[in-house]
Design an enzyme around this catalytic site. Sequence first.
Site, short mmCIF file in Angstrom:
data_model
loop_
_atom_site.label_atom_id
_atom_site.label_comp_id
_atom_site.label_asym_id
_atom_site.label_seq_id
_atom_site.Cartn_x
_atom_site.Cartn_y
_atom_site.Cartn_z
N ILE A 19 0.83 -1.20 0.00
CA ILE A 19 0.00 0.00 0.00
C ILE A 19 0.86 1.25 0.00
CG2 ILE A 19 -1.60 1.35 1.42
CD1 ILE A 19 -2.91 -1.30 2.26
N ASP A 60 13.58 2.69 11.29
CA ASP A 60 12.55 1.84 11.85
C ASP A 60 11.55 2.75 12.55
OD1 ASP A 60 10.98 0.18 13.53
OD2 ASP A 60 12.62 -1.25 13.79
N TYR A 151 -3.05 -6.68 17.28
CA TYR A 151 -3.08 -5.83 16.08
C TYR A 151 -4.31 -4.94 16.08
CZ TYR A 151 -3.49 -4.75 11.05
OH TYR A 151 -3.63 -4.13 9.84
N LYS A 155 -4.53 -0.78 16.09
CA LYS A 155 -5.20 -0.02 15.04
C LYS A 155 -6.35 0.82 15.62
CE LYS A 155 -2.77 -1.20 11.42
NZ LYS A 155 -1.97 -0.22 10.67
N THR A 186 -1.81 -7.46 -0.83
CA THR A 186 -0.41 -7.06 -0.62
C THR A 186 0.37 -8.25 -0.09
OG1 THR A 186 -0.75 -6.43 1.69
CG2 THR A 186 -1.16 -4.73 0.01
#
Length: 253
Positions: A19, A60, A151, A155, A186
Site C-alpha cells: 500500500i 525503523d 493488532y 489499530k 499485498t
Amino acid sequence: MSGLPHSPHALVTGGGRGIGRAIAAALVGAGATVTVLGRNAASLEETIKAGAAHHSAVADVSDEAAMRVAIAAANARKPIDILIANAGSAESAPFAKSDSALFARMMDVNFMGVVHAISAVLPDMKDRPYGRIVAIASTAGLKGYAYVSAYTAAKHAVVGLVRSLALEIAGSSVTVNAVCPGFTDTDLVAGSIDNIMKKTGRTREQAIAELAKHNPQGRLITPQEVANAVLWLCSENAGAITGQAIAVAGGEI
C-alpha cells in the site's frame, strides 16, 4: 485533477512495498515530491528506480530517535507538507497465546510508529498554509477480528489518536485522517494467506476466499483503491475533512 497544491513534499512511511508504494506512486503522479521511509534500503531504492518516489530515508518507525533524524533530514531537503503514516505489521495468535511481547510489538510498530512520525513533522507543518496527515489504519481499527487482538488494539489506538489530534489542531491548516482498508492484496496479506494454508490445510484459493468473505463485494481491496482515497484526503478540496476514519472495504464497515 489531483487537487494538490503545487509540488508538495510528501513523506510515506513503509513506502517501499504494498500500500505504501501505491500511495507514493499516486502522489508522484499528482505532482508531489515524495520521500519513502522504511527499514529496507534496497526496496526503497527499487521504489525510486520504478518512478514511485524521488528520495528515501532509512529508519525503523518504532525507533523514535532514528525517526527524528531521518525526518529532519527529509524536512531540510524540502519542508514536509504531507505525511502518510503507513508502516505496519500484523501478527496473529489466540488471545491466550498473545503475550505482552506480542502486544508490545504490535503497539510499537502500528501505533507508536504513527506517533513518532507525526511528532517529528507536526511542529513545522502546522505553521504553514497547507498540511495533510493520513494514517493508514485498518478495518481492524473500526471493528474486531478474532485471533488478532493485539493488532486490532493497536489499530483502534491509531483511530483514536487521529480523532483527538484532529480536534486539537483544527485551528491550523493541517487535517488529520485515517484510511481503514479491508483485506488488501499485498505481501502482508499474502503472509496471512500462507498462515491460513499452513494451519488449516486449505488451498491458496480457499485461503484467499476466507479473507475475501469479510468484504461484501467478495474480493480483496487493491492497493490503488487505498491510494485513491489517500490522494483525495491530501487534496485542497478535502480541507474540511478531518478527524475521519474512512473505510475502503467494499461495504464491510
